[in-house]
Design a protein around this motif. Structure first.
Motif, PDB file in Angstrom:
ATOM      1  N   ALA A  97       4.563   8.583   0.079  1.00  0.00           N
ATOM      2  CA  ALA A  97       4.163   8.450   1.484  1.00  0.00           C
ATOM      3  C   ALA A  97       3.658   9.789   2.019  1.00  0.00           C
ATOM      4  O   ALA A  97       2.653   9.839   2.745  1.00  0.00           O
TER       5      ALA A  97
ATOM      6  N   THR B 291       2.381   2.440  -1.719  1.00  0.00           N
ATOM      7  CA  THR B 291       3.072   3.315  -0.771  1.00  0.00           C
ATOM      8  C   THR B 291       2.140   4.411  -0.275  1.00  0.00           C
ATOM      9  O   THR B 291       2.087   4.703   0.921  1.00  0.00           O
TER      10      THR B 291
ATOM     11  N   ALA C 209       0.740   4.626   3.635  1.00  0.00           N
ATOM     12  CA  ALA C 209       0.943   5.847   4.434  1.00  0.00           C
ATOM     13  C   ALA C 209      -0.369   6.402   4.984  1.00  0.00           C
ATOM     14  O   ALA C 209      -0.352   7.164   5.957  1.00  0.00           O
TER      15      ALA C 209
ATOM     16  N   LEU D 196       6.095   7.838   8.845  1.00  0.00           N
ATOM     17  CA  LEU D 196       6.385   7.817   7.408  1.00  0.00           C
ATOM     18  C   LEU D 196       7.752   7.239   7.086  1.00  0.00           C
ATOM     19  O   LEU D 196       7.914   6.582   6.059  1.00  0.00           O
TER      20      LEU D 196
ATOM     21  N   ILE E  55       7.457   3.647   6.466  1.00  0.00           N
ATOM     22  CA  ILE E  55       6.812   3.335   5.182  1.00  0.00           C
ATOM     23  C   ILE E  55       7.846   3.454   4.063  1.00  0.00           C
ATOM     24  O   ILE E  55       7.996   2.551   3.236  1.00  0.00           O
TER      25      ILE E  55
END
Length: 190
Positions: free
Chosen positions: A56, A125, A129, A135, A138
């Motif tokens: 991320a 991922t 992001a 974040l 995520i």
């Protein structure tokens, strides 16, 4: 009001993408080998949090380095690529491969971290992001998605994995990635 959109999109995307993935097969292998679900579950959690936090962060950095227009088309192409990749079933080659004998937690943490490197859920991922924030949502979402897909396999073992409609799950995951790609293509990054 707290939206949590990034959390829910990340959770659903990774949970679907993970069905039939090599890490799900790895969870089954570890469950059969060690027969200790709690250390395996904690190992999956630890490996996923670290791997997806790095991923991320990388996605955020990429989004800061590239212009929105360039990033838009890279992310679009990447989501569509991951959609196509999702349609290919994963296989775990365990022939001649020995798992570390240092316990279920350490073996799971190392194996899952390494298995996630370059995996479609790690790529997802990174891509998520670049599109969503914050974040922590995520990372929490992709980790939750990973756990939702893998923990039933750990606890229920081979019987559960045999009953999963893997082909349908792959097609649903591919549709989600394709939809995300088209969304970015038509709506942009921000």
């Amino acid at each position: 009001m707290l939206s949590l959109q990034a959390l829910w999109v990340s959770t659903g995307t990774v949970a679907l993408a993970e069905i039939g993935d090599k890490t799900q097969l790895l969870a089954l292998l570890l469950a059969a080998r060690f027969r200790k679900p709690w250390p395996i579950a904690l190992g999956i959690l630890a490996a996923t949090v670290v791997n997806h936090a790095i991923s991320a962060w990388l996605g955020m950095e990429i989004s800061n380095l590239l212009s929105p227009q360039v990033l838009r088309w890279i992310v679009t192409a990447s989501f569509i690529g991951v959609a196509l990749w999702t349609l290919k079933p994963d296989e775990l080659d365990t022939e001649g491969e020995k798992l570390p004998a240092h316990g279920a937690f350490i073996a799971t943490t190392i194996a899952f971290f390494l298995a996630e490197i370059g995996d479609k859920t790690q790529v997802a991922t990174v891509l998520l992001a670049t599109r969503y924030s914050p974040l922590w949502e995520i990372v929490a979402g992709t980790t939750l998605g990973m756990l939702l897909a893998n923990l039933p396999v750990v606890w229920l073992g081979h019987r559960f994995a045999d009953k999963l409609p893997l082909k349908l799950a792959r097609w649903l995951a591919a549709a989600v990635f394709l939809a995300l790609g088209l969304w970015v293509a038509f709506r942009g990054i921000g």
